[in-house]
Write an enzyme that holds these catalytic residues in place. Structure first.
Site: not given
Length: 719
Positions: A99-100, A154, A251
């Protein structure tokens, strides 16, 4: 004082000005400035939105859980049908999800690890990061991995309205399309985890996303690697139990991900040893590809969004460095000038004003005082009276040059009938012409120039003439004071004169680069005036032009703090604008005229012109940026840092102001208006610089701007 009658002498202008047709001030640059500010604001808003500062979302502190069927289901939820349908990965199958990202540092390292192990993964990308790193998004797709949607900024989907939710998803799709040419059907909500942690607000948002055609991906194993618990803990949390299949959450952005990179390497080794297959989410579930070809319009929009996003990020970063540099320069200037002022005071009061200072005058030399006057009927009597009723023991000749006034300025000066005063009338030729006429008629070699709205104290002439006993001194700047200090505008100008003008002149005195002897009060040696060719009509700042010419000819120009002159300052913002517009435009003209001084011997060119260019031209051009950034930070972010920085600058200015007022023997209580000066006066001053620079660059010839006199020093009987 010579006992002589007052005469009115009609003459032609000594140096007639070249009359040009009046040209209107340029206006187009204001439109360009507004456009520039708007573009800057858009860049700030875009950057703030991408970093979740504009419209920042917060997860609800407490919320009811989602329906039991969702909480007990699998990690992949399909809400496109009549009810939720959840999916799970088969045994011995793992989908590593990140993620991210993408992140320019950590994503490439993770891709290298995956490639080394022959594994595939799914990257839930933040749209803003895709827009900033399109090449990384392309690499993810080209190497057979899968991209998913993780919203654009986000955003917590449970804390935004439906329109914001759709916008977040749509912008991310366009960013992915611009980078890769495809859309994705996968989406993972930020701040999500395992199905049993889904709240009712999150579920409602997931249903909305399902209506948009998205397959929502949660996780089976949340490694919480974002907290950097250690490589061993990440590996342990990411290892499925008893051969089960699992979606693993990791992440690839948001901070130092070195533990994640090492953990993925070890985890893939362990899973390989246990017979696991690491693949993409859709392949592991046996679904068709998550990718859908994007239309050409979305690709173009996405590419434009990427350019805008990267441009805004670069702009904000550059702006931060520029603002930091401007702040450091401003503070350094204030502190440096405070030190120079302290040294100046010690030298002056200790009798060591300058190296090579000659002995005092054996007897007071005779002086000629020249008063150029144009429509000065409101204050000319007070000015002339202050010059005649002087405590100076030498001979004083006063020459009033009426420069074609349309009122009774000359008549009022002549009607006083004072000894030693001559009134000369000429056709209007401009202030430099009037001064040149006065110089031509003056009988003495020490010449003092005084504006027609200024009054001297009885001891001013004596203090003004004293430094000229040194044969190397060509001119002396006096200490100009604002006489009409009542009201906010008057107090602001009073503070500016004491801090911005007189404190600076102490520093310029020590550095040998005095740029201006003010027209309100200045003394000159005739030889210095002759070396400069008298006053020029080339600029609207004849005092600055003359001073620069004198400095370039090797004369020293000094500052005498005890020589006080009280002048009438503008009483309205419109009048102040006209005055400062002329001053600033004329200063720019003088700087350009004397630009070659930078390469000449001596200190004036490099120090004086360099200072003026940096602190009176370049830095004011960035002042609107400071204001826009401050307003943006207060409205969109945490206002505390902005307020703290502003308070710090005001505190330093107040300290500087207190010391400057103390040196000038002025009361410090006026400093209460200093913070308010930042909200009106400061903006007017930098807008004047912008207007003046635009006028100069566009080649417009600015006419002389006169201001209305109020007669501050006139007695009731004469007004």
């Amino acid at each position: 004082m010579t006992q002589a009658d007052t005469h009115v002498w009609p003459v032609e202008p000594a140096s007639p000005a070249t009359h040009r047709p009046r040209q209107a001030d340029p206006r187009g640059h204001w439109f360009l400035m507004v456009v520039a500010v708007l573009l800057m604001s858009v860049a700030l808003v875009l950057h703030g939105y991408a970093t979740n500062e504009v419209g920042e979302t917060r997860a609800p502190s407490a919320a009811s859980p989602a329906p039991e069927g969702v909480r007990e289901g699998g990690p992949v939820v399909n809400t496109t049908g009549q009810g939720p349908a959840s999916l799970r990965l088969p045994a011995r199958t793992v989908a590593l999800t990140f993620d991210d990202g993408p992140d320019p540092v950590w994503t490439p390292r993770l891709l290298d690890v995956l490639k080394r192990h022959g594994a595939k993964a799914t990257f839930f990308a933040v749209g803003a990061r895709v827009a900033e790193n399109p090449a990384l998004a392309r690499r993810i797709v080209d190497e057979g991995h899968e991209l998913g949607n993780h919203t654009y900024a986000h955003a917590d989907i449970s804390g935004v309205p439906a329109w914001r939710l759709r916008l977040e998803a749509s912008l991310t799709q366009k960013a992915i399309a611009g980078a890769t040419g495809v859309h994705t059907r996968l989406l993972r909500p930020p701040y999500s985890s395992t199905p049993d942690s889904v709240t009712a607000p999150q579920w409602q948002a997931m249903r909305e996303l399902g209506r948009e055609g998205y397959l929502v991906a949660l996780t089976d194993l949340d490694t919480k690697d974002w907290s950097r618990p250690g490589t061993d803990e990440i590996v342990r949390a990411g290892t499925p139990a008893r051969g089960r299949g699992a979606v693993v959450m990791l992440h690839d952005s948001g901070g130092d991900r070195s533990q994640t990179v090492e953990a993925v390497d070890r985890l893939l080794t362990r899973l390989g040893e246990r017979g696991y297959r690491a693949t993409t989410l859709t392949e592991g579930l046996g679904l068709s590809s998550a990718y859908v070809p994007a239309g050409s319009a979305d690709v173009l929009i996405g590419q434009g969004l990427s350019l805008a996003q990267r441009g805004s990020a670069a702009f904000v970063e550059t702006l931060a460095w520029v603002l930091a540099g401007a702040g450091v320069l401003t503070l350094a200037r204030l502190l440096f000038f405070l030190v120079l002022a302290w040294v100046h005071v010690r030298r002056v009061r200790g009798g060591k004003r300058r190296a090579g200072r000659a002995a005092p005058w054996p007897s007071p030399p005779p002086v000629s005082v020249i008063v150029p006057a144009y429509n000065e009927t409101a204050g000319i009597e007070a000015t002339v009276l202050s010059l005649v009723t002087t405590g100076y023991r030498g001979e004083v000749e006063v020459i009033v040059v009426d420069d074609g006034s349309t009122d009774d300025t000359a008549a009022k000066a002549a009607a006083l009938g004072l000894p030693g005063v001559r009134v000369i009338r000429q056709r209007n030729g401009g202030k430099p012409s009037a001064l040149n006429t006065g110089i031509a008629y003056a009988a003495h070699d020490i010449l003092i120039m005084v504006d027609g709205d200024t009054v001297f104290q009885p001891d001013t002439i004596g203090h003004l003439v004293a430094p000229l006993s040194d044969p190397g001194v060509g001119a002396v700047s006096g200490n100009t004071k604002v006489g009409n200090r009542r009201g906010m505008l008057g107090r602001w100008q009073h503070i500016e004169y004491v801090i911005g003008f007189n404190l600076d002149r102490r520093a310029f005195d020590l550095l040998g680069c005095m740029p201006t002897v003010p027209g309100a009060i200045g003394a000159f040696r005739r030889a210095a005036l002759d070396s400069a060719g008298g006053l020029s009509v080339d600029t609207l700042a004849e005092d600055t032009d003359l001073t620069m010419a004198i400095c370039r000819n090797g004369w020293r120009v000094v500052y005498e703090e005890k020589a006080l002159a009280w002048t009438e300052a503008p009483t309205s913002l419109r009048q102040l604008w006209r005055q400062r517009y002329r001053w600033c435009y004329g200063t720019l003209q003088a700087m350009w005229k004397h630009r070659r001084a930078v390469t000449e011997r001596g200190t004036f060119g490099r120090r004086g012109l360099g200072y003026l260019a940096l602190f009176q031209v370049v830095l004011p051009l960035f002042a609107p940026v400071v204001d826009v950034m401050a307003v943006y930070s207060v409205l969109m972010g945490d206002p505390l840092p902005v307020v703290a920085v502003w308070a710090g600058f005001v505190a330093v200015q107040a300290l500087t102001g207190w010391y400057a007022l103390r040196l000038d023997r002025e009361r410090a209580r006026v400093l209460w208006v200093l913070p308010l000066q930042q909200f009106v006066y400061r903006q007017l001053m930098y807008l004047v610089v912008i207007q003046s620079l635009a006028t100069a660059l566009l080649g417009v010839r600015l006419p002389w701007q006169t201001i209305r006199r109020e007669g501050t020093f006139a007695s009731p009987s004469s007004s």
